[in-house]
Design a protein around this motif. Structure first.
Motif, PDB file in Angstrom:
ATOM      1  N   ARG A  98     -12.564 -10.902 -17.360  1.00 34.27           N
ATOM      2  CA  ARG A  98     -12.991 -11.402 -16.232  1.00 34.27           C
ATOM      3  C   ARG A  98     -12.277 -11.564 -15.203  1.00 34.27           C
ATOM      4  NH1 ARG A  98     -17.327 -15.286 -17.376  1.00 34.27           N
ATOM      5  NH2 ARG A  98     -17.668 -15.648 -19.454  1.00 34.27           N
ATOM      6  N   VAL A  99     -10.810 -11.377 -15.306  1.00 36.52           N
ATOM      7  CA  VAL A  99     -10.216 -11.506 -14.194  1.00 36.52           C
ATOM      8  C   VAL A  99     -10.036 -10.012 -13.733  1.00 36.52           C
ATOM      9  CG1 VAL A  99      -7.510 -11.652 -13.581  1.00 36.52           C
ATOM     10  CG2 VAL A  99      -8.514 -13.318 -15.108  1.00 36.52           C
ATOM     11  N   LEU A 100      -9.949  -9.102 -14.434  1.00 40.75           N
ATOM     12  CA  LEU A 100      -9.999  -7.719 -14.095  1.00 40.75           C
ATOM     13  C   LEU A 100     -11.481  -7.376 -13.053  1.00 40.75           C
ATOM     14  CD1 LEU A 100      -8.795  -5.744 -17.100  1.00 40.75           C
ATOM     15  CD2 LEU A 100      -7.579  -6.170 -15.013  1.00 40.75           C
ATOM     16  N   HIS A 101     -12.550  -7.860 -13.586  1.00 41.39           N
ATOM     17  CA  HIS A 101     -13.763  -7.667 -12.886  1.00 41.39           C
ATOM     18  C   HIS A 101     -13.839  -8.457 -11.649  1.00 41.39           C
ATOM     19  CE1 HIS A 101     -18.079  -7.426 -12.396  1.00 41.39           C
ATOM     20  NE2 HIS A 101     -18.279  -8.743 -12.231  1.00 41.39           N
ATOM     21  N   ALA A 102     -13.475  -9.617 -11.493  1.00 43.88           N
ATOM     22  CA  ALA A 102     -13.108 -10.491 -10.380  1.00 43.88           C
ATOM     23  C   ALA A 102     -12.665  -9.690  -9.453  1.00 43.88           C
ATOM     24  CB  ALA A 102     -12.691 -11.780 -10.740  1.00 43.88           C
ATOM     25  N   HIS A 103     -11.563  -8.810  -9.431  1.00 45.22           N
ATOM     26  CA  HIS A 103     -10.920  -8.370  -8.495  1.00 45.22           C
ATOM     27  C   HIS A 103     -11.538  -7.006  -7.911  1.00 45.22           C
ATOM     28  CE1 HIS A 103      -7.187 -10.426 -10.143  1.00 45.22           C
ATOM     29  NE2 HIS A 103      -6.963 -10.559  -8.947  1.00 45.22           N
ATOM     30  N   GLU A 104     -12.587  -6.709  -8.523  1.00 45.78           N
ATOM     31  CA  GLU A 104     -13.314  -5.669  -7.624  1.00 45.78           C
ATOM     32  C   GLU A 104     -13.897  -5.889  -6.503  1.00 45.78           C
ATOM     33  OE1 GLU A 104     -16.215  -4.005 -10.604  1.00 45.78           O
ATOM     34  OE2 GLU A 104     -14.843  -3.726 -12.165  1.00 45.78           O
ATOM     35  N   PRO A 105     -13.781  -5.158  -5.544  1.00 42.81           N
ATOM     36  CA  PRO A 105     -13.621  -3.409  -5.754  1.00 42.81           C
ATOM     37  C   PRO A 105     -12.165  -3.087  -5.618  1.00 42.81           C
ATOM     38  CG  PRO A 105     -14.183  -4.019  -3.319  1.00 42.81           C
ATOM     39  CD  PRO A 105     -14.369  -5.222  -4.125  1.00 42.81           C
ATOM     40  N   CYS A 106     -11.160  -3.889  -5.729  1.00 39.40           N
ATOM     41  CA  CYS A 106      -9.726  -3.495  -5.847  1.00 39.40           C
ATOM     42  C   CYS A 106      -9.465  -3.077  -7.273  1.00 39.40           C
ATOM     43  CB  CYS A 106      -8.835  -4.864  -5.454  1.00 39.40           C
ATOM     44  SG  CYS A 106      -9.123  -5.477  -3.966  1.00 39.40           S
ATOM     45  N   PRO A 107      -8.565  -2.026  -7.476  1.00 34.17           N
ATOM     46  CA  PRO A 107      -8.489  -1.394  -8.680  1.00 34.17           C
ATOM     47  C   PRO A 107      -7.343  -2.620  -9.464  1.00 34.17           C
ATOM     48  CG  PRO A 107      -8.046   0.068  -7.204  1.00 34.17           C
ATOM     49  CD  PRO A 107      -8.364  -0.971  -6.409  1.00 34.17           C
ATOM     50  N   ALA A 108      -7.761  -2.980 -10.822  1.00 31.74           N
ATOM     51  CA  ALA A 108      -6.725  -3.731 -11.289  1.00 31.74           C
ATOM     52  C   ALA A 108      -6.564  -3.340 -12.672  1.00 31.74           C
ATOM     53  CB  ALA A 108      -7.416  -5.088 -11.187  1.00 31.74           C
ATOM     54  N   VAL A 109      -5.418  -3.543 -13.372  1.00 30.49           N
ATOM     55  CA  VAL A 109      -5.094  -3.190 -14.802  1.00 30.49           C
ATOM     56  C   VAL A 109      -4.336  -4.381 -15.375  1.00 30.49           C
ATOM     57  CG1 VAL A 109      -4.929  -0.673 -14.280  1.00 30.49           C
ATOM     58  CG2 VAL A 109      -2.927  -2.216 -14.219  1.00 30.49           C
ATOM     59  N   ALA A 110      -4.617  -4.372 -16.936  1.00 32.86           N
ATOM     60  CA  ALA A 110      -3.614  -5.418 -17.518  1.00 32.86           C
ATOM     61  C   ALA A 110      -2.380  -4.421 -18.235  1.00 32.86           C
ATOM     62  CB  ALA A 110      -4.434  -5.954 -18.522  1.00 32.86           C
ATOM     63  N   ILE A 111      -1.430  -4.901 -18.071  1.00 32.46           N
ATOM     64  CA  ILE A 111      -0.282  -3.999 -18.785  1.00 32.46           C
ATOM     65  C   ILE A 111       0.501  -4.851 -19.725  1.00 32.46           C
ATOM     66  CG2 ILE A 111      -0.170  -2.091 -17.071  1.00 32.46           C
ATOM     67  CD1 ILE A 111       2.150  -3.594 -15.917  1.00 32.46           C
ATOM     68  N   ASN A 121     -10.100  -2.396 -14.907  1.00 36.00           N
ATOM     69  CA  ASN A 121     -11.569  -2.429 -14.379  1.00 36.00           C
ATOM     70  C   ASN A 121     -12.064  -1.172 -13.868  1.00 36.00           C
ATOM     71  OD1 ASN A 121     -10.478  -1.904 -12.023  1.00 36.00           O
ATOM     72  ND2 ASN A 121     -10.634  -4.075 -10.882  1.00 36.00           N
ATOM     73  N   ARG A 122     -13.331  -1.071 -13.748  1.00 32.72           N
ATOM     74  CA  ARG A 122     -13.796   0.151 -13.286  1.00 32.72           C
ATOM     75  C   ARG A 122     -13.344   1.006 -12.163  1.00 32.72           C
ATOM     76  NH1 ARG A 122     -19.795  -0.934 -10.603  1.00 32.72           N
ATOM     77  NH2 ARG A 122     -18.951  -2.255  -9.102  1.00 32.72           N
ATOM     78  N   MET A 123     -12.725   0.445 -11.343  1.00 26.93           N
ATOM     79  CA  MET A 123     -12.202   0.826  -9.867  1.00 26.93           C
ATOM     80  C   MET A 123     -11.146   2.016 -10.391  1.00 26.93           C
ATOM     81  SD  MET A 123     -14.239  -0.300  -7.764  1.00 26.93           S
ATOM     82  CE  MET A 123     -13.397   0.677  -6.269  1.00 26.93           C
ATOM     83  N   VAL A 124     -10.425   1.854 -11.414  1.00 26.54           N
ATOM     84  CA  VAL A 124      -9.390   2.639 -11.829  1.00 26.54           C
ATOM     85  C   VAL A 124      -9.658   4.043 -12.280  1.00 26.54           C
ATOM     86  CG1 VAL A 124      -7.406   2.803 -13.521  1.00 26.54           C
ATOM     87  CG2 VAL A 124      -7.828   0.607 -12.593  1.00 26.54           C
ATOM     88  N   ARG A 125     -10.809   4.055 -12.933  1.00 22.66           N
ATOM     89  CA  ARG A 125     -11.529   5.462 -13.322  1.00 22.66           C
ATOM     90  C   ARG A 125     -11.447   6.488 -12.410  1.00 22.66           C
ATOM     91  NH1 ARG A 125     -17.017   5.373 -15.938  1.00 22.66           N
ATOM     92  NH2 ARG A 125     -16.226   3.194 -16.350  1.00 22.66           N
ATOM     93  N   PRO A 126     -11.917   6.272 -11.160  1.00 21.74           N
ATOM     94  CA  PRO A 126     -11.854   7.627 -10.145  1.00 21.74           C
ATOM     95  C   PRO A 126     -10.580   7.933  -9.638  1.00 21.74           C
ATOM     96  CG  PRO A 126     -12.978   5.642  -9.335  1.00 21.74           C
ATOM     97  CD  PRO A 126     -12.790   5.125 -10.642  1.00 21.74           C
ATOM     98  N   LEU A 127      -9.638   6.926  -9.791  1.00 21.88           N
ATOM     99  CA  LEU A 127      -8.522   7.194  -9.054  1.00 21.88           C
ATOM    100  C   LEU A 127      -7.569   7.995  -9.941  1.00 21.88           C
ATOM    101  CD1 LEU A 127      -7.746   3.654  -7.462  1.00 21.88           C
ATOM    102  CD2 LEU A 127      -8.661   5.678  -6.404  1.00 21.88           C
ATOM    103  N   ILE A 128      -7.821   7.961 -11.312  1.00 19.38           N
ATOM    104  CA  ILE A 128      -6.849   8.607 -12.308  1.00 19.38           C
ATOM    105  C   ILE A 128      -7.376   9.954 -12.451  1.00 19.38           C
ATOM    106  CG2 ILE A 128      -5.909   6.677 -13.010  1.00 19.38           C
ATOM    107  CD1 ILE A 128      -7.456   6.874 -15.558  1.00 19.38           C
ATOM    108  N   GLN A 129      -8.658  10.416 -11.867  1.00 31.08           N
ATOM    109  CA  GLN A 129      -9.289  11.721 -12.223  1.00 31.08           C
ATOM    110  C   GLN A 129      -8.332  12.779 -11.989  1.00 31.08           C
ATOM    111  OE1 GLN A 129     -12.874  11.852 -10.235  1.00 31.08           O
ATOM    112  NE2 GLN A 129     -13.958  10.487 -11.773  1.00 31.08           N
ATOM    113  N   GLY A 130      -8.098  13.660 -12.834  1.00 32.15           N
ATOM    114  CA  GLY A 130      -7.140  15.087 -12.686  1.00 32.15           C
ATOM    115  C   GLY A 130      -5.891  14.877 -13.251  1.00 32.15           C
ATOM    116  N   ALA A 131      -5.492  13.771 -13.798  1.00 32.74           N
ATOM    117  CA  ALA A 131      -4.047  13.460 -14.327  1.00 32.74           C
ATOM    118  C   ALA A 131      -4.512  14.316 -15.544  1.00 32.74           C
ATOM    119  CB  ALA A 131      -3.948  12.031 -14.845  1.00 32.74           C
ATOM    120  N   ALA A 132      -3.300  14.914 -16.091  1.00 31.81           N
ATOM    121  CA  ALA A 132      -3.160  15.660 -17.458  1.00 31.81           C
ATOM    122  C   ALA A 132      -3.574  14.750 -18.714  1.00 31.81           C
ATOM    123  CB  ALA A 132      -1.881  16.120 -17.588  1.00 31.81           C
TER     124      ALA A 132
END
Length: 287
Positions: A98-111, A121-132
C-alpha cells in the motif's frame, strides 16, 4: 586476579565505542551505575535480562543485534525474526504494498538492510529497462543496479556526485551497524570505473537530486527514506521505503506521463486479490 571480559561484555564495549559513548554516558542511558556497568563489561558481574535490554536501548541497537546481545548474555531472543514470506507477516506485506502504491507516480522501492530490493511499485520498471540481466537476477541490490557500468550508471547525468553520496551513506551505515556486508558492498562500488568525488553540500538546495535520463525525458529526483520505527519483528524493522520525489515541475509532469502509459497492476490493494507476480514487481519481489 583480573576478570576476563565475557562475550557479552566485549560486545557491549564494541557497541559503546561505535556510538562514541563513555561508560558514564551508557550507564546514564540505561539507568545503572557506572561501576556496575564497568563490572558487566569486564565480566565481574552478570547482567540481568532487563539490564541487557536497557543497554541495548541505550545503544540504539537494531533488533537483530539486540537478539544477539541477549544470546551472548545467556537469554533467549525477544524479537521475532520471521521470513518476509511468513503467513504471520501478511498484514505487514500488504502495508508495504500500500505504501509503495500510494507513492505513485513517484518511483518507490522497499529494500532490506543490505540494500537488496524487496519490492517496487510499477513506476520502477520503465526506469530500469536496459540494465544487464545479471543485475536484475535476485537478489537485486539497488546500489549495485544503480551504480554498475551495465546498470543505470550510463544514464545518470551526475554520476560522480550521486555515487559519492551513496558511498557516504554506506560508510555511515557501516559505522552505525558494523555490518560486514555493507563494508564489502562499499568496497565493490568504490572499485567501479569513474571518479571518486567528494559528497559536497549544495548551498543553493536542500537535497542533491539524482539526474536520470528516462523514456519520458530527463528526471531530477530527490530520494526520501521511510522506516517502520515501531516494528517488533527483525525483518520488518530492517525494511526501508526509498521514494524518489520530483525535484522540479518538469520531472513531476514527466512522471505523470510515464504513469499514464503503464498498465494497471492487477491486484486489489485491500489484499483480497492474488499476490504480486514477478512481472508486477519487476521480477524482484520477495513479498
Amino acid at each position: 586476579m583480573v576478570a576476563k571480559p565475557t562475550p557479552f561484555g566485549s560486545r557491549v564495549r564494541v557497541w559503546r565505542e561505535r556510538r562514541h559513548m563513555t561508560q558514564a554516558d551508557l550507564a546514564f542511558a540505561a539507568r545503572v551505575s557506572t561501576r556496575h556497568l564497568s563490572f558487566v563489561e569486564t565480566g565481574r558481574a552478570a547482567p540481568s535480562r532487563d539490564l541487557v535490554l536497557a543497554l541495548a536501548e541505550g545503544l540504539t541497537m537494531p533488533l537483530r543485534d539486540r537478539n544477539t546481545l541477549l544470546l551472548s548474555a545467556g537469554y533467549a531472543p525477544v524479537f521475532a525474526d520471521q521470513p518476509l514470506g511468513a503467513a504471520t507477516l501478511a498484514t505487514a506485506r500488504n502495508l508495504v504494498r500500500r505504501v509503495l502504491h500510494a507513492h505513485e507516480p513517484c518511483p518507490a522501492v522497499a529494500i532490506d538492510r543490505q540494500w537488496n530490493l524487496v519490492a517496487a511499485n510499477r513506476m520502477v520498471r520503465p526506469l530500469i529497462q536496459g540494465a544487464a540481466a545479471h543485475l536484475l537476477a535476485p537478489p537485486v541490490n539497488l546500489l549495485r543496479l544503480t551504480l554498475h557500468p551495465e546498470g543505470l550508471a550510463p544514464r545518470i547525468e551526475n554520476l560522480d556526485e550521486w555515487r559519492a553520496r551513496m558511498l557516504a551513506r554506506l560508510r555511515q551505515q557501516f559505522a552505525e551497524t558494523g555490518a560486514v556486508a555493507l563494508e564489502q558492498l562499499h568496497a565493490e562500488l568504490s572499485a567501479y570505473p569513474g571518479r571518486l568525488a567528494n559528497a559536497e553540500a549544495d548551498p543553493a538546495g536542500f537535497a542533491a537530486p539524482l539526474r536520470l535520463t528516462s523514456p519520458v525525458g530527463p528526471l531530477a529526483l530527490v530520494s526520501a527514506t521511510m522506516v517502520f520505527g515501531t516494528a517488533l519483528d527483525v525483518e520488518i524493522s530492517e525494511l526501508a521505503i526509498e521514494t524518489f520525489l520530483p525535484a522540479d515541475d518538469a520531472t513531476r509532469d514527466a512522471l505523470g506521463r510515464l504513469a499514464g502509459g503503464l498498465n494497471e497492476i492487477p491486484e486489489a490493494w485491500d489484499g483480497s486479490a492474488r499476490p504480486y507476480t514477478d512481472a508486477d514487481l519487476v521480477g524482484m519481489s520477495l513479498l
